[in-house]
Design a protein around this motif. Sequence first.
Motif, short mmCIF file in Angstrom:
data_model
loop_
_atom_site.label_atom_id
_atom_site.label_comp_id
_atom_site.label_asym_id
_atom_site.label_seq_id
_atom_site.Cartn_x
_atom_site.Cartn_y
_atom_site.Cartn_z
N VAL A 96 -5.11 45.19 32.50
CA VAL A 96 -4.56 44.53 31.32
C VAL A 96 -3.22 45.20 31.05
N ASP A 97 -2.15 44.51 31.42
CA ASP A 97 -0.85 45.16 31.35
C ASP A 97 0.14 44.48 30.43
N PHE A 98 -0.35 43.64 29.53
CA PHE A 98 0.59 42.96 28.63
C PHE A 98 1.33 43.95 27.74
N LEU A 99 0.71 45.07 27.39
CA LEU A 99 1.39 46.08 26.59
C LEU A 99 2.29 46.95 27.46
N VAL A 100 1.80 47.36 28.60
CA VAL A 100 2.55 48.23 29.51
C VAL A 100 3.80 47.53 30.02
N ASP A 101 3.76 46.23 30.21
CA ASP A 101 4.93 45.49 30.68
C ASP A 101 6.11 45.57 29.71
N ARG A 102 5.84 45.93 28.48
CA ARG A 102 6.91 46.03 27.49
C ARG A 102 7.60 47.41 27.52
N PHE A 103 7.02 48.36 28.28
CA PHE A 103 7.60 49.69 28.40
C PHE A 103 8.76 49.68 29.39
N SER A 104 9.59 50.70 29.32
CA SER A 104 10.65 50.87 30.32
C SER A 104 10.00 51.32 31.62
N PRO A 105 10.68 51.14 32.77
CA PRO A 105 10.09 51.59 34.05
C PRO A 105 9.69 53.08 34.03
N LYS A 106 10.47 53.90 33.37
CA LYS A 106 10.17 55.33 33.29
C LYS A 106 8.86 55.56 32.52
N MET A 107 8.69 54.84 31.42
CA MET A 107 7.46 54.96 30.63
C MET A 107 6.25 54.39 31.38
N ARG A 108 6.47 53.34 32.15
CA ARG A 108 5.37 52.77 32.96
C ARG A 108 4.87 53.79 33.97
N ARG A 109 5.82 54.48 34.57
CA ARG A 109 5.46 55.51 35.56
C ARG A 109 4.66 56.61 34.87
N LEU A 110 5.11 57.06 33.72
CA LEU A 110 4.40 58.10 32.97
C LEU A 110 3.00 57.61 32.58
N PHE A 111 2.91 56.38 32.09
CA PHE A 111 1.62 55.80 31.72
C PHE A 111 0.70 55.73 32.93
N TYR A 112 1.24 55.36 34.08
CA TYR A 112 0.47 55.28 35.32
C TYR A 112 -0.08 56.65 35.70
N ILE A 113 0.76 57.67 35.65
CA ILE A 113 0.34 59.03 36.00
C ILE A 113 -0.75 59.51 35.04
N VAL A 114 -0.56 59.27 33.75
CA VAL A 114 -1.56 59.68 32.75
C VAL A 114 -2.89 58.96 33.00
N SER A 115 -2.82 57.68 33.35
CA SER A 115 -4.07 56.94 33.59
C SER A 115 -4.80 57.45 34.83
N LEU A 116 -4.06 57.85 35.86
CA LEU A 116 -4.71 58.43 37.05
C LEU A 116 -5.36 59.76 36.71
#
Length: 180
Positions: A74-94
């Motif tokens: 479910v990425d409707f919220l994450v898609d609104r982040f900047s690419p840098k924030m998406r990467r950080l969110f991805y790392i935190v989720s892993l």
Amino acid sequence: MKTYGKILAAYGKIELFVAILAFSAALLLVTAQVLARQFNGSLWWAQELAQLLIMYAYFLGVSHLYQVRQMVVVDFLVDRFSPKMRRLFYIVSLVAVVIFCTVLLIAISKLYQPEMRFPSFVIQVPRFYWTLPMGIASASMILTSIYFLIHALRTSTWPTSGRIEEFEHEMAFAKSDYEY
């Protein structure tokens, strides 16, 4: 890293094979039980064995889907982040997956001795064998998350779109032969 990915990919194929085999066997057992009941018979052991097989099919199947990155996102919220924030969110989720699955493995390891002492009611298999597939799946998901985490931390170039799917597709060690 390539060897690590190849080992995980080979394990993933084994995992999928066992999951499909367990699901097929459970389906055959349930069908045989239904047919036996039509003729006033019963396979008294079929239900419990089918439940055990479904546990393996479910947890190994989920672990395989996680490995080939076919989980629901479910990425409707994450898609609104900047690419840098998406990467950080991805790392935190892993990291969160690694922590959660590690906690599960610790809990399962504490259940080992008590559950090995108590057999199931019908087929007399230690109860731990119902818990074991969750442990196997957790370990597999930890290893998969670590693989993608290492790549995410090492990679200086994140897809310009910032889409996690593009990164995972590029770094994937296993591809699904099926469309889920």
